[in-house]
Enzyme design. Structure first.
Site, PDB file in Angstrom:
ATOM      1  N   HIS A 217       0.816  -1.217   0.000  1.00  0.00           N
ATOM      2  CA  HIS A 217       0.000   0.000   0.000  1.00  0.00           C
ATOM      3  C   HIS A 217       0.851   1.269   0.000  1.00  0.00           C
ATOM      4  O   HIS A 217       0.319   2.362  -0.197  1.00  0.00           O
ATOM      5  CB  HIS A 217      -0.983  -0.014   1.181  1.00  0.00           C
ATOM      6  CG  HIS A 217      -0.362   0.181   2.534  1.00  0.00           C
ATOM      7  ND1 HIS A 217      -0.092  -0.861   3.390  1.00  0.00           N
ATOM      8  CD2 HIS A 217       0.026   1.310   3.193  1.00  0.00           C
ATOM      9  CE1 HIS A 217       0.409  -0.393   4.517  1.00  0.00           C
ATOM     10  NE2 HIS A 217       0.503   0.925   4.409  1.00  0.00           N
ATOM     11  N   ASP A 248       0.244  -7.687   1.026  1.00  0.00           N
ATOM     12  CA  ASP A 248       0.703  -6.335   1.346  1.00  0.00           C
ATOM     13  C   ASP A 248       2.231  -6.237   1.402  1.00  0.00           C
ATOM     14  O   ASP A 248       2.789  -5.551   2.252  1.00  0.00           O
ATOM     15  CB  ASP A 248       0.093  -5.849   2.663  1.00  0.00           C
ATOM     16  CG  ASP A 248       0.124  -4.328   2.787  1.00  0.00           C
ATOM     17  OD1 ASP A 248       0.329  -3.647   1.750  1.00  0.00           O
ATOM     18  OD2 ASP A 248      -0.026  -3.808   3.916  1.00  0.00           O
ATOM     19  N   SER A 327       4.658   2.327   7.927  1.00  0.00           N
ATOM     20  CA  SER A 327       4.310   1.197   7.061  1.00  0.00           C
ATOM     21  C   SER A 327       5.506   0.753   6.227  1.00  0.00           C
ATOM     22  O   SER A 327       6.156   1.568   5.563  1.00  0.00           O
ATOM     23  CB  SER A 327       3.164   1.576   6.127  1.00  0.00           C
ATOM     24  OG  SER A 327       1.990   1.824   6.869  1.00  0.00           O
TER      25      SER A 327
END
Length: 473
Positions: A217, A248, A327
């Site tokens: 993402h 992911d 992230s």
């Protein structure tokens, strides 16, 4: 010769003592030998006044000096002004020592050697400490003045006296500070250009030739232009190698010599309560390190944005502070080994508001992330692990479990004897309560792994072994 000059020697013979009252001798050279002596008496007339009678007729005899005076038997034959006598022997030593006359019965006066060390007097003993004190005071004053000028006159002394550094502050290699120092050079900030602007996240170096692991993402929706910012602040362009939306995980590559990859740990060996560090660039604050513990394991996650792919994984839950920008960054254990990829957080904010840390963060297990990364580097895409069955929801009965709504023919579940209507209770001892659990937990394992499935058919509980497989995509 009879005048006292010895022409054979070329020097002088000792000169006679002068009569009392005679003047000082001449210091210059004589005009001729005997010029300063009285004339000799005529032959047969006897000795001239002031001259002694000759003993041998060839030279005058000298009068005996008075007792106790110069030339006496107990005195030297040299008189006090002998050095100025022009008639003295030129070959004689230049120093004339005239011993003093010691009166009978008197002790000689003691002579003190001026160079001999003597005993210090009371005055000297008192002067030494006084001088030492003066010097010490002068030196102390000079140093005090120097420190006052440098630090500011009258400045207050802050803090206590230095003490021994405690063990926790010595930053040993196994300490959290030592771990952070070792891992930080391998963590990068990832920036990807997209139509809506620039997406920013974190990543870490996985290979010496420049492969970097991050979240899907972070790079999703990018135009292909990416860059990384290293720990020292330098930047380099990067290219997207591949990505897998459902796990992911994405891989980018940067060209730069001397890269140091991270050390990988074993996420299956983690235990609840283990200390961990989350490293990354939350809210664009690069090189941020936060600490926490493993709060839970195999926390099955189903995440994704509306209209986007659904992501499944059995996550590592931690209370280490993780925010937007973390992230793709590493979650490392107490030995500095990467055990997870920070991916998502839970928050109490309303829909559309920006979430922040509340101590509920989740990371993809590194064993799963490594496998996906190797697939992407090797083939450009990742394999997904499947069991060949689908559950339609919890049973709602005591004991829980997931009822199978579909079993794929010739799939792994079918090959293990599972049928539609069977209730899956556990996989490798992990209870199944939500449909997400079956998909997320199966994807934790690599294709070809064998798992134990506990299920209920009717009222009977049974176990079977299922060999998981890769999907056909």
């Amino acid at each position: 010769m009879t005048d006292g000059w010895d022409w054979r020697r070329g020097g002088e013979t000792p000169a006679p003592a002068r009569p009392p009252g005679a003047g000082a001798p001449s210091v210059g050279p004589p005009t001729m030998p005997g010029a300063d002596r009285p004339p000799l008496a005529p032959p047969g007339s006897g000795p001239a006044p002031g001259w002694p009678a000759s003993s041998g007729g060839s030279a005058p005899a000298w009068p005996a000096p008075a007792s106790g005076g110069p030339g006496s038997a107990d005195a030297s034959a040299w008189w006090s002004d002998a050095l100025a006598d022009p008639w003295r022997d030129p070959a004689a030593p230049t120093a004339v020592v005239v011993p003093g006359v010691v009166a009978p019965g008197a002790e000689p006066e003691p002579v003190t050697d001026p160079d001999a060390p003597g005993r210090p007097t009371l005055r000297h003993l008192l002067l030494i400490p006084v001088i030492t004190a003066l010097l010490a005071g002068t030196l102390g004053g000079a140093l005090g003045y120097a420190f006052a000028v440098r630090g500011g006159a009258g400045a207050a002394v802050l803090g206590a006296a230095p003490a021994e550094v405690p063990a926790l502050a010595q930053r040993k290699p196994e300490s959290l500070a030592g771990v952070a120092e070792r891992v930080l050079p391998s963590v990068v900030t990832v920036r990807v250009s997209s139509l809506g602007g620039t997406s920013e996240g974190s990543g870490f170096i996985a290979t010496t030739d420049g492969h970097v692991i991050t979240n899907d993402h972070v790079v999703a929706g990018g135009t292909g232009k990416a860059s990384v910012v290293f720990n020292d602040g330098s930047t380099a362009p990067a290219t997207i190698v591949g990505q897998d939306a459902e796990s992911d995980i994405a891989v980018i590559k940067v060209s730069r010599p001397g890269l140091r990859p991270v050390e990988f740990g074993d996420s299956d060996a983690l235990a609840v309560g283990d200390p961990v560090l989350a490293i990354g660039s939350p809210l664009s604050l690069a090189n941020t390190v936060t600490a926490g513990i493993v709060s839970a394991l195999d926390r099955t996650m189903q995440a994704g944005e509306p209209g986007g792919p659904v992501r499944y994984y059995a996550a590592i839950q931690t209370d280490a502070a993780v925010n937007h920008g973390n992230s793709g960054g590493p979650l490392v254990d107490g030995a500095g080994r990467v055990v997870g990829v920070n991916s998502t957080i839970k928050s109490l904010v309303a829909e559309g508001q920006e979430a922040g840390n509340i101590g509920l963060a989740f990371a993809i297990p590194i064993n799963q992330a490594k496998r996906v990364t190797q697939d992407i580097i090797g083939t450009g895409k990742a394999r997904r692990t499947v069991i060949g069955a689908r559950a339609d929801g919890p049973t709602g009965v005591v004991g829980g479990g997931l009822r199978l709504a579909e079993v794929e023919p010739s799939g792994p579940a079918d090959g293990a004897g599972l049928k539609v209507g069977d209730v899956i209770l556990k996989i490798n001892g992990r209870p199944m309560t939500e449909p997400t659990d079956l998909t997320a937990l199966v994807r934790k394992y690599a294709p070809g792994s064998v798992v134990t499935v506990e299920y209920r058919r009717g009222s009977a509980r049974q176990n079977t072994s299922v060999t998981l497989a890769a999907d056909a995509k």
